[in-house]
Write an enzyme that holds these catalytic residues in place. Sequence first.
Site, PDB file in Angstrom:
ATOM      1  N   TYR A  16       1.778  63.767  10.835  1.00  0.00           N
ATOM      2  CA  TYR A  16       2.566  64.735  11.606  1.00  0.00           C
ATOM      3  C   TYR A  16       2.231  66.178  11.228  1.00  0.00           C
ATOM      4  CZ  TYR A  16       6.929  67.142  13.016  1.00  0.00           C
ATOM      5  OH  TYR A  16       7.864  68.016  13.543  1.00  0.00           O
ATOM      6  N   ILE A  17       2.567  66.584  10.006  1.00  0.00           N
ATOM      7  CA  ILE A  17       2.333  67.976   9.612  1.00  0.00           C
ATOM      8  C   ILE A  17       0.842  68.209   9.400  1.00  0.00           C
ATOM      9  CG2 ILE A  17       2.931  69.784   7.946  1.00  0.00           C
ATOM     10  CD1 ILE A  17       5.510  68.185   7.363  1.00  0.00           C
ATOM     11  N   ASP A  36      -8.122  60.190   6.067  1.00  0.00           N
ATOM     12  CA  ASP A  36      -6.844  59.534   6.349  1.00  0.00           C
ATOM     13  C   ASP A  36      -7.077  58.018   6.413  1.00  0.00           C
ATOM     14  OD1 ASP A  36      -3.996  60.717   7.947  1.00  0.00           O
ATOM     15  OD2 ASP A  36      -4.413  58.558   7.817  1.00  0.00           O
ATOM     16  N   SER A 121       8.084  69.062  -1.463  1.00  0.00           N
ATOM     17  CA  SER A 121       9.312  68.868  -0.688  1.00  0.00           C
ATOM     18  C   SER A 121      10.487  69.541  -1.378  1.00  0.00           C
ATOM     19  CB  SER A 121       9.614  67.370  -0.579  1.00  0.00           C
ATOM     20  OG  SER A 121      10.914  67.146  -0.133  1.00  0.00           O
ATOM     21  N   TYR A 145      10.858  58.866  -4.107  1.00  0.00           N
ATOM     22  CA  TYR A 145       9.984  59.705  -3.275  1.00  0.00           C
ATOM     23  C   TYR A 145       9.977  61.128  -3.816  1.00  0.00           C
ATOM     24  CZ  TYR A 145       9.098  63.137   0.364  1.00  0.00           C
ATOM     25  OH  TYR A 145       8.656  64.235   1.055  1.00  0.00           O
ATOM     26  N   LYS A 149       6.990  63.549  -5.774  1.00  0.00           N
ATOM     27  CA  LYS A 149       6.549  64.901  -5.403  1.00  0.00           C
ATOM     28  C   LYS A 149       6.620  65.832  -6.614  1.00  0.00           C
ATOM     29  CE  LYS A 149       5.620  64.380  -1.009  1.00  0.00           C
ATOM     30  NZ  LYS A 149       4.253  64.591  -0.505  1.00  0.00           N
ATOM     31  N   ASN A 174      13.395  71.035   6.164  1.00  0.00           N
ATOM     32  CA  ASN A 174      13.379  69.938   7.146  1.00  0.00           C
ATOM     33  C   ASN A 174      12.398  70.190   8.280  1.00  0.00           C
ATOM     34  OD1 ASN A 174      15.825  69.700   5.509  1.00  0.00           O
ATOM     35  ND2 ASN A 174      16.291  67.991   6.886  1.00  0.00           N
ATOM     36  N   PHE A 212      26.412  61.146  10.105  1.00  0.00           N
ATOM     37  CA  PHE A 212      26.852  60.700   8.778  1.00  0.00           C
ATOM     38  C   PHE A 212      27.845  61.677   8.147  1.00  0.00           C
ATOM     39  CE2 PHE A 212      24.229  57.299   9.320  1.00  0.00           C
ATOM     40  CZ  PHE A 212      22.857  57.515   9.209  1.00  0.00           C
ATOM     41  N   ARG A 225      21.375  71.946   6.975  1.00  0.00           N
ATOM     42  CA  ARG A 225      19.990  71.868   6.534  1.00  0.00           C
ATOM     43  C   ARG A 225      19.195  73.044   7.087  1.00  0.00           C
ATOM     44  NH1 ARG A 225      22.181  68.686   3.986  1.00  0.00           N
ATOM     45  NH2 ARG A 225      21.661  66.507   3.471  1.00  0.00           N
ATOM     46  N   GLY A 288      23.963  60.336  -1.146  1.00  0.00           N
ATOM     47  CA  GLY A 288      22.855  61.197  -1.588  1.00  0.00           C
ATOM     48  C   GLY A 288      22.669  62.433  -0.749  1.00  0.00           C
TER      49      GLY A 288
HETATM   50  C1  WQD Z   1      19.335  65.644   8.006  1.00  0.00           C
HETATM   51  C2  WQD Z   1      20.830  65.645   8.237  1.00  0.00           C
HETATM   52  C3  WQD Z   1      21.934  63.621   7.529  1.00  0.00           C
HETATM   53  C4  WQD Z   1      20.075  60.993  10.463  1.00  0.00           C
HETATM   54  C5  WQD Z   1      14.494  65.345   4.936  1.00  0.00           C
HETATM   55  C6  WQD Z   1      13.430  64.519   4.326  1.00  0.00           C
HETATM   56  C7  WQD Z   1      13.103  65.037   2.954  1.00  0.00           C
HETATM   57  C8  WQD Z   1      12.724  66.513   3.007  1.00  0.00           C
HETATM   58  C9  WQD Z   1      13.843  67.285   3.688  1.00  0.00           C
HETATM   59  C10 WQD Z   1      10.283  66.524   3.241  1.00  0.00           C
HETATM   60  C11 WQD Z   1      21.616  65.030   7.074  1.00  0.00           C
HETATM   61  C12 WQD Z   1      22.047  63.811   9.037  1.00  0.00           C
HETATM   62  C13 WQD Z   1      20.420  62.121   9.740  1.00  0.00           C
HETATM   63  C14 WQD Z   1      21.059  60.346  11.250  1.00  0.00           C
HETATM   64  C15 WQD Z   1      22.662  61.990  10.564  1.00  0.00           C
HETATM   65  N1  WQD Z   1      11.513  66.787   3.681  1.00  0.00           N
HETATM   66  N2  WQD Z   1      21.685  62.597   9.796  1.00  0.00           N
HETATM   67  N3  WQD Z   1      22.324  60.878  11.268  1.00  0.00           N
HETATM   68  O1  WQD Z   1      17.836  63.890   4.426  1.00  0.00           O
HETATM   69  O2  WQD Z   1      17.819  66.386   4.924  1.00  0.00           O
HETATM   70  O3  WQD Z   1      15.714  65.211   4.226  1.00  0.00           O
HETATM   71  O4  WQD Z   1      14.062  66.678   4.971  1.00  0.00           O
HETATM   72  O5  WQD Z   1       9.899  66.000   2.302  1.00  0.00           O
HETATM   73  O6  WQD Z   1      12.059  64.265   2.456  1.00  0.00           O
HETATM   74  O7  WQD Z   1      13.923  63.220   4.271  1.00  0.00           O
HETATM   75  O8  WQD Z   1      16.713  64.805   6.502  1.00  0.00           O
HETATM   76  O9  WQD Z   1      16.826  64.270   8.898  1.00  0.00           O
HETATM   77  O10 WQD Z   1      17.403  62.440   7.215  1.00  0.00           O
HETATM   78  O11 WQD Z   1      18.977  64.333   7.576  1.00  0.00           O
HETATM   79  O12 WQD Z   1      23.822  62.439  10.606  1.00  0.00           O
HETATM   80  O13 WQD Z   1      20.824  59.303  11.941  1.00  0.00           O
HETATM   81  O14 WQD Z   1      21.121  64.818   9.359  1.00  0.00           O
HETATM   82  O15 WQD Z   1      23.144  63.146   6.982  1.00  0.00           O
HETATM   83  O16 WQD Z   1      22.816  65.743   6.917  1.00  0.00           O
HETATM   84  P1  WQD Z   1      17.132  65.072   4.978  1.00  0.00           P
HETATM   85  P2  WQD Z   1      17.435  63.881   7.592  1.00  0.00           P
END
Ligand code: WQD
Length: 331
Positions: A16-17, A36, A121, A145, A149, A174, A212, A225, A288
């Site tokens: 992706y990125i 890749d 990250s 994970y 990193k 994000n 969530f 975020r 988490g």
């Molecule tokens: C974002 C928000 C969820 C899914 C990600 C990567 C992490 C890092 C940072 C690169 C949260 C909420 C999500 C859903 C929801 N990037 N949510 N329902 O956890 O912030 O971290 O970006 O390395 O590795 O994982 O991203 O998109 O999972 O969640 O309510 O079905 O959306 O609770 O608040 P996250 P996310």
Amino acid sequence: MSTLDGTVLVTGGAGYIGSHTVRALREAGRDVVVLDSLELGRREAVIDAPLVVGEIADKDLGSATCNEHGVTQVVHFAAYKSVGESMGSPGKYWRNNVAGTAELAEACIATGVHDIVFSSSCSVYGTPEIVPVTEDAAIDPESIYAESKAMVERILYWYGQTSELRSVSLRYFNAAGASFDTRIGEDWTYSINLVPLAMKAVLLKDRRLQVFGDDYDTPDGTCIRDYIHVNDLAAAHVKALDYLGNGGETVAVNLGTGIGSSVLDVLNATAEAAGEEVPYDMAPRRAGDPVSTFADPSFAEATLGWKAKHDLTEIVQTAYTWHKSQLDDGR
Ligand code: WQD
């Protein structure tokens, strides 16, 4: 000759990125070669650059690729990136993300390549105590994970102490969005991230997004975020290579907009882009999840001369257009 005159090896450039960064490098006039495994990447995502299919852990392949293509700098994306999967399969993450990077670094050093930009990250910070998050915030990973990193950052630091290797670890917040010409974008197949799942909910009609938690101490009760456009991330990698090519020292840099958006902000912006509401239900909190995390982007601007240009509206608009085009094309 400056390292900026040579070819850039992009590991994970079919992802992706990575694929957006390959395009940004080509548009900046840099020669590129992609390495890749295509385990998660897609061949068609590699535009205007040769693709070598293989593993970063294959040191001989890495050295041969660097020699054959006149590589002078590396952007290293190739890694597994599922927080959930990492907690159930730690060995896969230690072997590929951590040991694989050590092999890649050895191949680079053996062929005289000393500039590496690493895809790190913001999750290395875990749940930050202070927002906006600066680079001197405590490193406190909360998943295997994220730990992988943080470990790679330290491995690259130590290679810098024992060789000529210098690195820029870019700590993404994000990542979301897609190319403005809809040629490349995120593969939503395995994603559990909010933006692709919101696009699935509004485009596929056969599911509802689970939000969530709406009882957090935030203005609308949902988590906050820092959503950053993938093109902004790609541009930062070009700047990081310039920084190293001009003699910059090893450093870690946050990549975010400095603006926090809630889950409901994302859903409202998505509804605006789609012209219809995103079907969702409130669900319990996800373990988490930090309540709020967003970057302090000032060090990135001061060190790399980089600043995000795109906002949440552009993120969800390009994501929506990309995923809709994929459905229209039957993919
Ligand atoms: C974002 C928000 C969820 C899914 C990600 C990567 C992490 C890092 C940072 C690169 C949260 C909420 C999500 C859903 C929801 N990037 N949510 N329902 O956890 O912030 O971290 O970006 O390395 O590795 O994982 O991203 O998109 O999972 O969640 O309510 O079905 O959306 O609770 O608040 P996250 P996310």
